[in-house]
Design an enzyme around this catalytic site. Structure first.
Site, short mmCIF file in Angstrom:
data_model
loop_
_atom_site.label_atom_id
_atom_site.label_comp_id
_atom_site.label_asym_id
_atom_site.label_seq_id
_atom_site.Cartn_x
_atom_site.Cartn_y
_atom_site.Cartn_z
N HIS A 34 0.87 -1.18 0.00
CA HIS A 34 0.00 0.00 0.00
C HIS A 34 0.91 1.23 0.00
CE1 HIS A 34 -2.69 3.03 1.83
NE2 HIS A 34 -3.70 2.27 1.46
N ASP A 74 3.50 -4.33 7.88
CA ASP A 74 2.27 -3.56 7.78
C ASP A 74 1.13 -4.55 7.95
OD1 ASP A 74 -0.07 -2.42 6.91
OD2 ASP A 74 0.79 -1.50 5.11
N GLN A 129 -4.05 -5.13 7.01
CA GLN A 129 -5.04 -6.09 6.48
C GLN A 129 -4.95 -7.46 7.12
OE1 GLN A 129 -7.43 -5.18 4.64
NE2 GLN A 129 -6.74 -3.28 3.70
N LYS A 136 -10.05 -0.73 10.67
CA LYS A 136 -10.21 -1.96 9.88
C LYS A 136 -10.47 -3.15 10.80
CE LYS A 136 -6.93 -0.35 6.36
NZ LYS A 136 -7.73 0.22 5.28
N CYS A 151 -4.86 2.40 -3.68
CA CYS A 151 -3.64 2.99 -3.08
C CYS A 151 -2.47 2.03 -3.21
CB CYS A 151 -3.84 3.39 -1.63
SG CYS A 151 -5.12 4.60 -1.41
N1 7TS Z 1 -1.54 -0.62 4.68
C1 7TS Z 1 -2.43 -1.40 4.08
C2 7TS Z 1 -2.04 -2.78 3.67
C3 7TS Z 1 -3.72 -0.93 3.85
O1 7TS Z 1 -4.61 -1.71 3.26
C4 7TS Z 1 -4.06 0.38 4.26
C5 7TS Z 1 -5.40 0.98 3.98
C6 7TS Z 1 -3.09 1.15 4.91
C7 7TS Z 1 -1.83 0.62 5.10
C8 7TS Z 1 -3.37 2.50 5.44
O2 7TS Z 1 -4.22 2.41 6.53
P1 7TS Z 1 -4.79 3.73 7.21
O3 7TS Z 1 -5.77 3.21 8.19
O4 7TS Z 1 -3.66 4.44 7.82
O5 7TS Z 1 -5.44 4.51 6.09
N2 7TS Z 1 -6.10 0.38 2.94
C9 7TS Z 1 -7.20 0.83 2.34
C10 7TS Z 1 -7.83 0.15 1.31
O6 7TS Z 1 -7.46 -0.92 0.86
N3 7TS Z 1 -8.91 0.85 0.90
O7 7TS Z 1 -8.98 1.96 1.63
C11 7TS Z 1 -7.94 1.97 2.54
#
Ligand code: 7TS
Length: 424
Positions: A141, A218, A221, A244, A382
């Site tokens: 990501h 990371d 997910q 999430k 992203c």
């Molecule tokens: N890393 C991964 C693997 C992600 O899927 C996401 C967000 C992030 C980092 C960033 O997370 P945040 O909570 O700091 O924004 N992924 C997604 C997605 O797949 N669709 O919207 C956000």
């Protein structure tokens, strides 16, 4: 059982799902009984973007603001003491949930993005030098790519990325070639948000650490879908997001190995992160306070604690089994539809399906599904380098959680069939 709208060649429906009292679980999530788009039942398959919240989480936040609100670590009054104790207890809960050695290894952040930026700007900026390398992967990501590119530019270090195979797995031979004594940090997603690939992080971490590199995982997910134990993974950092994980937005977690956190300089400065301040100079509190400048998201921390309780009450093993059944069925039924190409067919996958439909733009598929009340994400997720790798502008992504049902997969299948008829 016949799935209407599915071609006659569709594979037979697999045996019944493992047992999870999904109707009882769904009753805990108020939004799942909402209707959208003029009375359609909501089919929420955008869980990788953010998951829905059970009432236990919503109530924990409401309870905090209704009866317990106070700032922490400041007042000596009753409410402040209670809020401080509850905040500290939530940190202990997160430490236990992730298998950390101690609560002091858990830093609260705004989310995964902020957690990774913290490591890049604190550890990276203070210790990377020209000639050093940061190794990431081609399936990250942007949150686990861009902060490393930026800190490499700032320090003169070199950024590299492990390529991915046609199935959407990491090219492990290339990983071994790219890993060297110059590699100072390996940054890897536990689960790809664009492909669903589950990376063998335990093995990768062992190989990277054997070359003297730190390892950042990371877990945005993975934490919502599988039991995570950072000591078993052998990583030095692990980042995830509350929203999430069935908790609120605005809260995330950075796990950091104690000895490494202890040696890291602050990233943001201000109240609560100091030991002593004079007009000449300031000294820093020990971690985690060193990395939590200012008033933290206290209500969100309460919500995250309630979310962890909820997930544990369902059980991550049961969640994993149910989601694996959902994934198998979705893969079989959606994958069998004429014109559908699955993007990301790794041998180890989490419960999401990225796909394209011949001759139909992913956004159009998303629009038709939305008309039916089905929420998916269509776009680059992203993860633009993933799209570039597969020569695609975008994919449609259906991502599942433990409250999703086989009926919802059938609705997805009917929706994709309809998109093909409308646009194909
Ligand atoms: N890393 C991964 C693997 C992600 O899927 C996401 C967000 C992030 C980092 C960033 O997370 P945040 O909570 O700091 O924004 N992924 C997604 C997605 O797949 N669709 O919207 C956000």
């Amino acid at each position: 059982m016949v799935v209407s709208g599915v071609a006659a060649t569709a594979p037979p429906i697999p045996p019944p799902f493992t047992s999870l009292d999904v109707e009882r679980i769904r009753a805990d999530f108020p939004i799942l009984s909402e209707t959208v788009r003029g009375g359609r039942r909501l089919v929420y398959l955008d869980n990788a973007a953010t998951s829905q919240k059970p009432r236990q989480v919503i109530e924990a936040i409401s309870r905090f603001y209704s009866g317990e609100n106070a700032n922490i670590h400041r007042g000596l009054h009753y409410l402040s003491e209670r809020a401080t104790a509850a905040y500290d207890a939530a940190r202990e809960k997160v430490a236990r949930f992730l298998g950390a050695g101690a609560p002091s290894e858990i830093v609260f952040t705004r989310g995964t993005t902020e957690a990774i930026n913290l490591v890049a700007q604190s550890w990276g900026r203070s210790s990377l030098r020209p000639g050093d390398e940061v190794l990431a992967t081609g399936m990250e990501h942007h949150a686990n790519l861009v902060p490393w590119q930026v800190v490499c530019e700032q320090t003169g270090a070199t950024f590299r990325a492990v390529p991915i195979t046609d199935r959407g797995e990491l090219d492990l031979e290339a990983f071994d070639r790219l890993l060297s004594d110059r590699t100072r940090l390996f940054a890897v997603g536990h689960v790809s948000n664009a492909l669903g690939t589950v990376n063998p992080v335990r093995d990768l971490a062992a190989r990277a650490r054997a070359r003297g590199a730190l390892v950042l995982v990371d877990g945005a997910q993975s934490a919502p879908h599988m039991a995570v134990d950072v000591s078993e993974l052998g990583c030095d950092f692990f980042a995830c997001s509350g929203h999430k994980l069935f908790g609120p937005t605005g809260i995330g977690v950075l796990y950091g190995r104690q000895s490494i956190l202890d040696a890291m300089p602050p990233w943001q400065t201000g109240g609560d992160m100091i030991e002593r301040v004079t007009l000449e100079r300031s000294t820093w509190a020990a971690p985690p306070a060193r990395f939590e400048a200012g008033t933290p998201p206290i209500a969100e921390v309460m919500g995250l604690g309630a979310a962890i309780d909820y997930v544990e009450s369902v059980g991550l093993d049961a969640i994993g089994q149910w989601e694996s059944d959902l994934l198998s069925r979705a893969t079989e039924l959606v994958g069998a539809l004429p014109g559908v190409r699955l993007v990301g067919t790794a041998r180890a996958k989490a419960a999401m399906l990225s796909f394209v439909l011949d001759g139909v733009h992913p956004h159009d598929v998303g629009t038709v599904l939305d008309d039916e009340g089905i929420a998916v994400r269509a776009g680059h997720h992203c993860a633009q380098p993933v799209m570039q790798r597969f020569g695609l502008p975008a994919t449609v992504r259906a991502s599942f959680a433990f409250y999703n049902t086989p009926d919802e997969i059938e609705a997805l299948v009917r929706g994709v069939e309809r998109a093909r008829k409308v646009f194909g």
